[in-house]
Scaffold this active site. Structure first.
Site, PDB file in Angstrom:
ATOM      1  N   TRP A 102       0.820  -1.217   0.000  1.00 19.27           N
ATOM      2  CA  TRP A 102       0.000   0.000   0.000  1.00 19.27           C
ATOM      3  C   TRP A 102       0.849   1.259   0.000  1.00 19.27           C
ATOM      4  CZ3 TRP A 102      -4.393  -0.212  -2.120  1.00 19.27           C
ATOM      5  CH2 TRP A 102      -5.165  -1.367  -2.027  1.00 19.27           C
ATOM      6  N   ASP A 172      -1.459   7.008   6.116  1.00 20.49           N
ATOM      7  CA  ASP A 172      -2.565   6.178   5.626  1.00 20.49           C
ATOM      8  C   ASP A 172      -2.896   5.193   6.741  1.00 20.49           C
ATOM      9  OD1 ASP A 172      -4.247   4.329   4.511  1.00 20.49           O
ATOM     10  OD2 ASP A 172      -2.969   3.824   2.805  1.00 20.49           O
ATOM     11  N   LYS A 196     -12.901  -1.044   6.826  1.00 25.65           N
ATOM     12  CA  LYS A 196     -12.275  -2.004   7.743  1.00 25.65           C
ATOM     13  C   LYS A 196     -12.778  -1.746   9.168  1.00 25.65           C
ATOM     14  CE  LYS A 196      -8.689  -1.583   4.368  1.00 25.65           C
ATOM     15  NZ  LYS A 196      -8.954  -2.707   3.539  1.00 25.65           N
TER      16      LYS A 196
HETATM   17  C1  LIG Z   1      -3.638   0.457   3.873  1.00 25.64           C
HETATM   18  C2  LIG Z   1      -4.547   0.681   2.704  1.00 25.64           C
HETATM   19  N1  LIG Z   1      -4.459   1.830   2.000  1.00 25.64           N
HETATM   20  C3  LIG Z   1      -5.252   2.076   0.957  1.00 25.64           C
HETATM   21  C4  LIG Z   1      -6.195   1.172   0.531  1.00 25.64           C
HETATM   22  C5  LIG Z   1      -7.058   1.500  -0.647  1.00 25.64           C
HETATM   23  O1  LIG Z   1      -8.326   1.762  -0.230  1.00 25.64           O
HETATM   24  P1  LIG Z   1      -9.554   1.979  -1.245  1.00 25.64           P
HETATM   25  O2  LIG Z   1      -9.767   0.668  -1.909  1.00 25.64           O
HETATM   26  O3  LIG Z   1     -10.642   2.388  -0.344  1.00 25.64           O
HETATM   27  O4  LIG Z   1      -9.145   3.041  -2.199  1.00 25.64           O
HETATM   28  C6  LIG Z   1      -6.346  -0.034   1.235  1.00 25.64           C
HETATM   29  C7  LIG Z   1      -7.376  -1.008   0.820  1.00 25.64           C
HETATM   30  O5  LIG Z   1      -7.444  -2.108   1.259  1.00 25.64           O
HETATM   31  C8  LIG Z   1      -5.500  -0.280   2.339  1.00 25.64           C
HETATM   32  O6  LIG Z   1      -5.607  -1.418   3.020  1.00 25.64           O
END
Ligand SMILES: Cc1ncc(COP(=O)(O)O)c(C=O)c1O
Length: 360
Positions: A102, A172, A196
């Site tokens: 991520w 994040d 989540k």
């Molecule tokens: C740590 C993290 N950042 C970003 C995201 C991306 O999120 P989204 O799918 O809501 O854009 C996720 C999705 O699982 C994630 O776990």
């Protein structure tokens, strides 16, 4: 009705009292004669729901008054672009810490907007540890430092908040927000998708120091401009009203449990049980150095990958669902967010023991 234990990484399990309350209120929200789904986002009913949700989030997380709270769309993925667009100047520099999938996605998007400097990377340990902060290469001229507090795929989590040499810290927190108390004032900006620990997919919370709201040095489309969202109470366009409401119900549930201190204790206990089961066995393993092991997403592999399909099929028969690891990692992953009851972890641990006795 038979509900399963759902170990999905997101969208993920939601606490039953939250789902039940949503069901009770579904047709007629508190005597309004309307479902929340049908309400105008500008009407008094929904405006009160939105205001209470923000108030409760501020209360639970201890968000100081000089921070704004935004409820946005486009997922955390949109924040990968909005953060550099709003916080870095044209041709400016930002520092990023690479701890896995991520953070790498955030880096890839930021590179389209500004200069990116990788201050530290877990690559050297094959993403099993976070480099000690003393070794980070921070650039004083950077607009901010970005890190991912919990890597949902790799199962690696920052044990605390890094100091980051005084740079504004952007985090994040998608997969561990509300899992323990945090000092919000250590951050310039926090963002997290809701699917989540905050309910359902469709809303992304951004907590940002007010002074940064008008930082954007470039002309931005309104939907990508924090200042515009703040000025319009996150109602620049029609927001995902039901998901916003559901987040409010999740916050009520968190309050009923005693807040983040209680959740932190429960989360540590659940994770410790699962890691103990993995470490006590020679059949299951988790590659992350203990200090950095995630309390939310626990990947593990079986000694014999040929047994993976059987493990998943038999787990499903026991009502233990969505344990398949991310396609990039393989093996298994148990996501045990706030809403996963300890009984679900106990059931998984006991199933793992039995499976090992039969096939290990
Ligand atoms: C740590 C993290 N950042 C970003 C995201 C991306 O999120 P989204 O799918 O809501 O854009 C996720 C999705 O699982 C994630 O776990």
């Amino acid at each position: 009705m038979a509900r399963v234990y759902n170990f999905s990484a997101g969208p993920s399990t939601i606490a039953e009292p939250v789902l039940e309350r949503a069901r009770e209120e579904f047709m007629d929200w508190r005597g309004s004669g309307m479902s929340v789904l049908e309400m105008s986002h500008r009407g008094p009913e929904f405006v009160s729901i939105a205001a209470k949700t923000e108030e409760d989030l501020r209360d639970i997380l201890g968000i100081p008054d000089h921070y704004g709270v935004l409820f946005l769309q486009g997922g955390a993925t949109t924040q990968f672009s909005m953060v550099p667009m709003n916080l870095a100047a044209e041709g400016g520099l930002a520092c990023y810490v690479d701890t896995g999938s991520w953070s790498l996605k955030a880096i890839e998007e930021a590179r389209k907007i500004c200069e990116v400097h990788i201050a530290a990377s877990s690559m050297g340990s094959n993403y099993s540890a976070i480099p000690e902060e003393a070794t980070w290469d921070l650039k004083k001229s950077a607009a901010y430092l970005h890190y991912t507090s919990n890597e949902t795929i790799g199962g690696i989590e920052f044990p605390g908040i890094p100091a980051c040499g005084g740079l504004p810290v952007v985090c994040d927190m998608s997969s561990n927000i509300l899992s323990r108390p945090i000092e919000v004032d250590r951050f310039a900006l926090i963002y997290a998708g809701a699917q989540k620990n905050m309910g359902a997919a469709g809303i992304t919370v951004v907590i940002v120091r007010n002074e940064l709201l008008a930082r954007a040095s470039r002309k931005l489309p309104s939907m990508l401009d924090y200042a515009q969202h703040a000025k319009n109470q996150s109602m620049l366009n029609t927001p995902p009203t039901f998901i916003w409401y559901l987040l409010g119900l999740v916050l009520d549930w968190i309050k009923s449990l005693g807040g983040l201190e209680s959740l932190a204790r429960m989360n540590s206990r659940k994770a410790a049980k699962l890691y103990q089961a993995i470490d006590d066995s020679s059949f299951y393993s988790n590659p992350i150095q203990p200090k950095f092991r995630s309390r939310m997403n626990i990947p593990f592999i079986l000694a014999d990958a040929a047994l993976d399909e059987r493990f998943l099929a038999e787990a499903e028969q026991e009502g233990l669902m969505n344990l398949k690891g991310h396609r990039s990692v393989g093996g298994m992953r148990a996501s045990i967010y706030n809403a996963m009851p300890e009984a679900g972890v106990d059931r998984l641990v006991s199933f793992m023991g039995e499976f090992e006795r039969r096939y290990g």
